[in-house]
Design a protein around this motif. Structure first.
Motif, PDB file in Angstrom:
ATOM      1  N   GLY A 193     -15.294   1.923 -17.333  1.00 25.15           N
ATOM      2  CA  GLY A 193     -15.614   0.503 -17.166  1.00 25.15           C
ATOM      3  C   GLY A 193     -14.549  -0.345 -16.519  1.00 25.15           C
ATOM      4  N   ALA A 194     -13.513   0.267 -15.937  1.00 21.00           N
ATOM      5  CA  ALA A 194     -12.455  -0.523 -15.311  1.00 21.00           C
ATOM      6  C   ALA A 194     -13.032  -1.425 -14.224  1.00 21.00           C
ATOM      7  N   LYS A 195     -12.572  -2.665 -14.190  1.00 16.74           N
ATOM      8  CA  LYS A 195     -13.021  -3.628 -13.170  1.00 16.74           C
ATOM      9  C   LYS A 195     -12.454  -3.290 -11.797  1.00 16.74           C
ATOM     10  N   GLY A 196     -11.383  -2.506 -11.779  1.00 15.05           N
ATOM     11  CA  GLY A 196     -10.764  -2.101 -10.533  1.00 15.05           C
ATOM     12  C   GLY A 196      -9.672  -1.092 -10.812  1.00 15.05           C
ATOM     13  N   VAL A 197      -9.232  -0.405  -9.758  1.00 18.36           N
ATOM     14  CA  VAL A 197      -8.170   0.592  -9.874  1.00 18.36           C
ATOM     15  C   VAL A 197      -7.068   0.221  -8.885  1.00 18.36           C
ATOM     16  N   ASP A 198      -5.821   0.275  -9.360  1.00 15.11           N
ATOM     17  CA  ASP A 198      -4.666  -0.039  -8.536  1.00 15.11           C
ATOM     18  C   ASP A 198      -3.750   1.185  -8.493  1.00 15.11           C
ATOM     19  N   ILE A 199      -3.148   1.433  -7.328  1.00 18.58           N
ATOM     20  CA  ILE A 199      -2.251   2.582  -7.182  1.00 18.58           C
ATOM     21  C   ILE A 199      -0.826   2.083  -7.006  1.00 18.58           C
ATOM     22  N   ASN A 200       0.086   2.646  -7.796  1.00 20.41           N
ATOM     23  CA  ASN A 200       1.483   2.223  -7.799  1.00 20.41           C
ATOM     24  C   ASN A 200       2.287   3.024  -6.785  1.00 20.41           C
ATOM     25  N   PHE A 201       2.685   2.341  -5.694  1.00 18.60           N
ATOM     26  CA  PHE A 201       3.618   2.916  -4.737  1.00 18.60           C
ATOM     27  C   PHE A 201       4.900   2.084  -4.694  1.00 18.60           C
ATOM     28  N   GLY A 202       5.171   1.367  -5.784  1.00 17.89           N
ATOM     29  CA  GLY A 202       6.298   0.448  -5.744  1.00 17.89           C
ATOM     30  C   GLY A 202       7.344   0.632  -6.819  1.00 17.89           C
ATOM     31  N   CYS A 203       7.032   1.389  -7.879  1.00 18.64           N
ATOM     32  CA  CYS A 203       7.969   1.506  -8.994  1.00 18.64           C
ATOM     33  C   CYS A 203       9.299   2.110  -8.530  1.00 18.64           C
ATOM     34  N   PRO A 204      10.431   1.393  -8.756  1.00 19.68           N
ATOM     35  CA  PRO A 204      11.717   1.895  -8.291  1.00 19.68           C
ATOM     36  C   PRO A 204      12.488   2.706  -9.319  1.00 19.68           C
ATOM     37  N   ALA A 205      11.894   2.941 -10.503  1.00 20.87           N
ATOM     38  CA  ALA A 205      12.616   3.635 -11.575  1.00 20.87           C
ATOM     39  C   ALA A 205      13.034   5.034 -11.132  1.00 20.87           C
ATOM     40  N   LYS A 206      14.282   5.379 -11.424  1.00 23.41           N
ATOM     41  CA  LYS A 206      14.823   6.666 -10.972  1.00 23.41           C
ATOM     42  C   LYS A 206      14.037   7.848 -11.512  1.00 23.41           C
ATOM     43  N   LEU A 207      13.652   7.776 -12.778  1.00 19.43           N
ATOM     44  CA  LEU A 207      12.922   8.892 -13.395  1.00 19.43           C
ATOM     45  C   LEU A 207      11.583   9.106 -12.704  1.00 19.43           C
ATOM     46  N   VAL A 208      10.898   8.002 -12.396  1.00 22.86           N
ATOM     47  CA  VAL A 208       9.602   8.080 -11.709  1.00 22.86           C
ATOM     48  C   VAL A 208       9.789   8.609 -10.289  1.00 22.86           C
ATOM     49  N   ASN A 209      10.778   8.085  -9.580  1.00 27.48           N
ATOM     50  CA  ASN A 209      11.010   8.493  -8.194  1.00 27.48           C
ATOM     51  C   ASN A 209      11.454   9.946  -8.096  1.00 27.48           C
ATOM     52  N   LYS A 210      12.211  10.385  -9.108  1.00 23.38           N
ATOM     53  CA  LYS A 210      12.695  11.768  -9.128  1.00 23.38           C
ATOM     54  C   LYS A 210      11.530  12.756  -9.152  1.00 23.38           C
ATOM     55  N   LYS A 263       8.751  12.226  -7.736  1.00 22.73           N
ATOM     56  CA  LYS A 263       7.957  11.908  -6.535  1.00 22.73           C
ATOM     57  C   LYS A 263       6.816  10.943  -6.805  1.00 22.73           C
ATOM     58  N   GLY A 264       7.062  10.012  -7.713  1.00 29.26           N
ATOM     59  CA  GLY A 264       6.069   8.986  -7.992  1.00 29.26           C
ATOM     60  C   GLY A 264       6.559   7.619  -7.557  1.00 29.26           C
ATOM     61  N   GLY A 265       5.679   6.634  -7.613  1.00 29.27           N
ATOM     62  CA  GLY A 265       6.057   5.261  -7.326  1.00 29.27           C
ATOM     63  C   GLY A 265       6.595   5.076  -5.922  1.00 29.27           C
ATOM     64  N   ALA A 266       7.747   4.399  -5.816  1.00 28.12           N
ATOM     65  CA  ALA A 266       8.310   4.052  -4.512  1.00 28.12           C
ATOM     66  C   ALA A 266       8.734   5.276  -3.704  1.00 28.12           C
ATOM     67  N   ALA A 267       8.923   6.422  -4.346  1.00 31.61           N
ATOM     68  CA  ALA A 267       9.311   7.632  -3.609  1.00 31.61           C
ATOM     69  C   ALA A 267       8.288   7.962  -2.522  1.00 31.61           C
ATOM     70  N   LEU A 268       7.033   7.626  -2.757  1.00 33.87           N
ATOM     71  CA  LEU A 268       5.986   7.944  -1.789  1.00 33.87           C
ATOM     72  C   LEU A 268       6.063   7.079  -0.538  1.00 33.87           C
ATOM     73  N   LEU A 269       6.818   5.987  -0.601  1.00 35.45           N
ATOM     74  CA  LEU A 269       6.964   5.141   0.583  1.00 35.45           C
ATOM     75  C   LEU A 269       7.644   5.895   1.722  1.00 35.45           C
ATOM     76  N   GLN A 270       8.320   6.977   1.392  1.00 36.75           N
ATOM     77  CA  GLN A 270       8.958   7.815   2.407  1.00 36.75           C
ATOM     78  C   GLN A 270       7.961   8.770   3.061  1.00 36.75           C
ATOM     79  N   HIS A 271       6.723   8.787   2.553  1.00 35.71           N
ATOM     80  CA  HIS A 271       5.716   9.737   3.041  1.00 35.71           C
ATOM     81  C   HIS A 271       4.376   9.012   3.276  1.00 35.71           C
ATOM     82  N   PRO A 272       4.279   8.200   4.320  1.00 35.13           N
ATOM     83  CA  PRO A 272       3.055   7.435   4.576  1.00 35.13           C
ATOM     84  C   PRO A 272       1.791   8.290   4.682  1.00 35.13           C
ATOM     85  N   ASP A 273       1.929   9.517   5.186  1.00 37.71           N
ATOM     86  CA  ASP A 273       0.757  10.395   5.288  1.00 37.71           C
ATOM     87  C   ASP A 273       0.203  10.715   3.909  1.00 37.71           C
TER      88      ASP A 273
END
Length: 317
Positions: free
Chosen positions: A88-105, A107-117
């Motif tokens: 029932g979610a009204k919408g879905v959002d994808i996180n490509f912005g989280c700068p946390a080191k653990l998340v980026n390590k 390959k989540g969050g802002a780490a994906l900004l290095q891989h536009p494909d």
């Protein structure tokens, strides 16, 4: 103008959403992220982070809530996006912005900004899998370390079919430094692309909001950290309302404690309320004294008792 209450991992839980949407005229909320790795997550994970799913994916005051996903596998991101929609979610959002080191390590969050494909593949997979009536949005920073990368990233997201995009106007390496904010890039994105935008970053008051709108040409704003500094920031930004007085903040702290005690997060309350204090201290000097007294407590009861004592001793506003 639209004002969105953004996600803050480990701070902005459903109880806080309920409190803040009750006293502000927010147009939308986004949850803390659901971490997707390599499986379809059970329903209870979604309900834990977004119990509003059981009331039409809205807060009690009627503000729509979108579920945020964080991950890098297109297939599993799509599967979990569909599950969110089915619940029932009204919408879905994808996180490509989280700068946390653990998340980026991982390959989540802002780490994906290095891989536009890969960003494109994740968004495309989710958009293709979701029913057409469920909006899909994404949140990005301007890039990993080069803000000019934002144009390739935005192209990847728009061409994949996302319905809206929030742009935090700093790079990942820019962290949260005020000096690193680059609103002008959002204006360039707006001029180059058709995807609807939400501007985010360094909006602490009405003047900041107006300056952001003027610089970016975007009249949808997202507030995050500032919403904890000044609890009625949504209405401050939207209507130039006066910041909530300190006595009002004390009442909210006690209301939050009541919600936490009744809810399933009583054990987390000491950490959560201390985190909130760390933000309140930026806007309310009075918070420093009270914070010094409660910060050594690791159980909820003495914290609540001390706040009540403080409230009783404070002169009425």
């Amino acid at each position: 103008m639209r004002v969105v209450l953004g996600p803050m991992e480990g701070v902005l839980d459903h109880l806080m959403r309920e409190i803040l949407t009750d006293i502000n005229d927010y147009d939308l909320c986004v949850t803390e992220f659901v971490r997707v790795v390599d499986q379809l997550l059970p329903e209870h994970v979604f309900y834990r982070l977004c119990p509003e799913l059981k009331q039409g994916s809205k807060t009690k005051s009627g503000v729509p809530v979108h579920i945020q996903l964080l991950g890098q596998d297109p297939h599993w991101m799509a599967e979990n996006a569909v599950r969110a929609a089915e619940l029932g979610a009204k919408g879905v959002d994808i996180n490509f912005g989280c700068p946390a080191k653990l998340v980026n390590k991982s390959k989540g969050g802002a780490a994906l900004l290095q891989h536009p494909d890969l960003v494109h593949q994740v968004v495309r997979a989710c958009r293709n899998a979701l029913p057409s009536h469920v909006p899909l949005s994404a949140k990005i920073r301007l890039g990993w370390d080069n803000p000019n990368d934002c144009f390739e990233i935005v192209d990847a997201i728009q061409s994949a079919g996302a319905n809206e995009l929030t742009v935090h106007a700093r790079t990942k390496t820019g962290g949260y430094k005020a000096s690193e904010i680059k609103w002008s890039y959002i204006n360039e994105i707006r001029q180059r692309f058709d995807i609807p935008l939400i501007a985010n970053g360094e909006i602490w008051n009405y003047q900041d909001g107006q300056a952001c709108i003027e610089t970016t040409g975007v009249d949808s704003l997202m507030v995050c950290r500032g919403a904890f500094n000044i609890p009625n920031l949504g209405n401050v930004v939207k209507y130039n309302q006066t910041a909530m007085p300190w006595q009002g903040v004390i009442k909210l702290l006690l209301l939050y404690s009541q919600y936490e005690m009744k809810g399933d997060k009583g054990l987390y309350y000491p950490n959560r309320v201390k985190q909130w204090f760390s933000y309140l201290r930026q806007a309310y000097p009075q918070a420093n004294e009270l914070f010094r007294e409660i910060r050594t407590f690791n159980k909820a009861a003495p914290i609540v008792e001390r706040i009540k004592e403080y409230q009783s001793a404070e002169p009425a506003a």
